[in-house]
Structure formats: structure tokens, C-alpha cells
Design a protein around this motif. Sequence first.
Motif, PDB file in Angstrom:
ATOM      1  N   PHE A  78       1.995   8.982 -62.178  1.00 14.36           N
ATOM      2  CA  PHE A  78       1.937  10.178 -63.014  1.00 14.36           C
ATOM      3  C   PHE A  78       3.197  11.031 -62.918  1.00 14.36           C
ATOM      4  CE2 PHE A  78       0.852  14.685 -63.432  1.00 14.36           C
ATOM      5  CZ  PHE A  78       0.612  14.692 -64.784  1.00 14.36           C
ATOM      6  N   PRO A  79       3.781  11.253 -61.726  1.00 14.68           N
ATOM      7  CA  PRO A  79       4.995  12.082 -61.674  1.00 14.68           C
ATOM      8  C   PRO A  79       6.146  11.510 -62.513  1.00 14.68           C
ATOM      9  CG  PRO A  79       4.081  11.856 -59.487  1.00 14.68           C
ATOM     10  CD  PRO A  79       3.302  10.927 -60.378  1.00 14.68           C
ATOM     11  N   ASP A  80       6.285  10.183 -62.535  1.00 17.07           N
ATOM     12  CA  ASP A  80       7.337   9.560 -63.348  1.00 17.07           C
ATOM     13  C   ASP A  80       7.090   9.797 -64.830  1.00 17.07           C
ATOM     14  OD1 ASP A  80       8.449   8.633 -61.015  1.00 17.07           O
ATOM     15  OD2 ASP A  80       7.594   6.617 -61.212  1.00 17.07           O
ATOM     16  N   LEU A  81       5.839   9.676 -65.234  1.00 19.31           N
ATOM     17  CA  LEU A  81       5.477   9.890 -66.632  1.00 19.31           C
ATOM     18  C   LEU A  81       5.715  11.346 -67.037  1.00 19.31           C
ATOM     19  CD1 LEU A  81       4.172   8.357 -69.039  1.00 19.31           C
ATOM     20  CD2 LEU A  81       1.997   9.243 -68.252  1.00 19.31           C
ATOM     21  N   ALA A  82       5.302  12.274 -66.178  1.00 19.92           N
ATOM     22  CA  ALA A  82       5.490  13.694 -66.468  1.00 19.92           C
ATOM     23  C   ALA A  82       6.973  14.059 -66.493  1.00 19.92           C
ATOM     24  CB  ALA A  82       4.752  14.541 -65.433  1.00 19.92           C
ATOM     25  N   ARG A  83       7.752  13.510 -65.579  1.00 24.72           N
ATOM     26  CA  ARG A  83       9.192  13.783 -65.535  1.00 24.72           C
ATOM     27  C   ARG A  83       9.861  13.290 -66.823  1.00 24.72           C
ATOM     28  NH1 ARG A  83      12.311  15.311 -61.486  1.00 24.72           N
ATOM     29  NH2 ARG A  83      10.643  14.966 -60.001  1.00 24.72           N
ATOM     30  N   GLU A  84       9.476  12.102 -67.278  1.00 23.86           N
ATOM     31  CA  GLU A  84      10.036  11.560 -68.514  1.00 23.86           C
ATOM     32  C   GLU A  84       9.638  12.423 -69.717  1.00 23.86           C
ATOM     33  OE1 GLU A  84      10.085   7.411 -71.065  1.00 23.86           O
ATOM     34  OE2 GLU A  84       9.430   7.378 -68.978  1.00 23.86           O
ATOM     35  N   ALA A  85       8.397  12.900 -69.736  1.00 22.77           N
ATOM     36  CA  ALA A  85       7.936  13.762 -70.825  1.00 22.77           C
ATOM     37  C   ALA A  85       8.717  15.069 -70.852  1.00 22.77           C
ATOM     38  CB  ALA A  85       6.439  14.036 -70.690  1.00 22.77           C
ATOM     39  N   ASN A 112       2.551  15.574 -53.768  1.00 21.98           N
ATOM     40  CA  ASN A 112       1.811  14.773 -54.748  1.00 21.98           C
ATOM     41  C   ASN A 112       2.613  14.534 -56.026  1.00 21.98           C
ATOM     42  OD1 ASN A 112       1.677  17.179 -56.144  1.00 21.98           O
ATOM     43  ND2 ASN A 112      -0.517  17.478 -55.861  1.00 21.98           N
ATOM     44  N   GLY A 113       3.726  15.224 -56.208  1.00 20.87           N
ATOM     45  CA  GLY A 113       4.593  14.988 -57.359  1.00 20.87           C
ATOM     46  C   GLY A 113       4.163  15.668 -58.635  1.00 20.87           C
ATOM     47  N   ARG A 114       3.181  16.554 -58.560  1.00 18.54           N
ATOM     48  CA  ARG A 114       2.710  17.224 -59.771  1.00 18.54           C
ATOM     49  C   ARG A 114       3.316  18.614 -59.954  1.00 18.54           C
ATOM     50  NH1 ARG A 114      -3.553  16.731 -59.379  1.00 18.54           N
ATOM     51  NH2 ARG A 114      -3.293  15.751 -57.377  1.00 18.54           N
ATOM     52  N   LEU A 115       4.083  19.084 -58.989  1.00 20.21           N
ATOM     53  CA  LEU A 115       4.738  20.387 -59.084  1.00 20.21           C
ATOM     54  C   LEU A 115       6.204  20.166 -59.441  1.00 20.21           C
ATOM     55  CD1 LEU A 115       4.633  23.483 -58.672  1.00 20.21           C
ATOM     56  CD2 LEU A 115       5.293  23.058 -56.304  1.00 20.21           C
ATOM     57  N   PHE A 116       6.618  20.753 -60.544  1.00 18.71           N
ATOM     58  CA  PHE A 116       7.999  20.606 -61.007  1.00 18.71           C
ATOM     59  C   PHE A 116       8.673  21.961 -61.020  1.00 18.71           C
ATOM     60  CE2 PHE A 116       5.851  16.976 -62.822  1.00 18.71           C
ATOM     61  CZ  PHE A 116       6.757  15.957 -62.594  1.00 18.71           C
ATOM     62  N   GLY A 117       9.892  21.994 -60.542  1.00 18.98           N
ATOM     63  CA  GLY A 117      10.704  23.189 -60.643  1.00 18.98           C
ATOM     64  C   GLY A 117      11.468  23.137 -61.960  1.00 18.98           C
ATOM     65  N   THR A 118      11.478  24.245 -62.688  1.00 15.57           N
ATOM     66  CA  THR A 118      12.186  24.303 -63.965  1.00 15.57           C
ATOM     67  C   THR A 118      13.047  25.552 -64.015  1.00 15.57           C
ATOM     68  OG1 THR A 118      10.434  25.537 -65.104  1.00 15.57           O
ATOM     69  CG2 THR A 118      10.287  23.139 -65.154  1.00 15.57           C
TER      70      THR A 118
END
Length: 140
Positions: A78-85, A112-118
Motif C-alpha cells: 500500500f505505501p508504494d501505491l499511495a506514493r505513486e498516486a 507502517n508507511g501510511r504517514l506521508f510528509g508533504t
Amino acid sequence: MPKYNTLERKIATRISRQKSAVVLRKDFDDLGGYDQVGRALRQLVAKGIIMKIGYGLYARTEPSYFNPEERVPERPLFPDLAREALTRLGVEIVPSTLERQYREGKHNQVLNGRLFGTTSRITRRIGYDGFYTSYERFAR
């Protein structure tokens, strides 16, 4: 697949030729109107060719390794998919506070890879099956 060269077939063909596992609704603006494209995408979701992961966001699917009748995203993590999105949406991704602390050795909790810094404000909900992204905003 439909027998004739319908909008649904044109979209499915374009999706299959695309390198990215994430598909945006705006990728098909040149093929038809907003409602027509939306209808075709819903039909492709119903057939299992793609799955909806957010507003105007879809992911290509493939048969599951464990159950070939079930469809799962091409990008299994999921983190890879979300990062690509997020990248396809033009959002700049930076390491979150927890990721920085983990890299510096200040804590040893596995992320868990679900938190992204923007660096920009984002409220878009990306996810499926109960897994959704969270965002941490950093000033530029």
C-alpha cells in the motif's frame, strides 16, 4: 471486453498500455465527457480491471496469488501505491517526523508507511480495504 470499439474498450486499452499502476480520471479527458468517462471507469471497476483508491484515482489490478478469483492491486504494498498516486497528483513528498527519527535511530518502532510528509496542504483520502493515508505538513 466489449466487442466494439466503445469508450470502455478505449479506456481499458489505454490502461493496459500505461506504465504506471495508478490511473487518474483526467488521463481520459480527451476520450469523452466527464459523465461518459466516469461511467466507463465504473464499468471497469465492476469487471475488476481497476479498483478505486480515491477520488479520481484508480489502481490497475491482477489476480491474487492465493485466490485467482479475487483481484488485488498490481503494486502489492500500500505505501508504494499511495506514493505513486501522490506523485501522479503532483504532491511533493518529504520524510515525516517519525521517518526521520527512525532513520536517526531515535526510536526503533517499525513504520507502517501510511504517514506521508508533504510540503503542501492535502486532504485527499487514498486507500482501500480499510488502509488509508495520513499526512503531516511541513513548511517550505
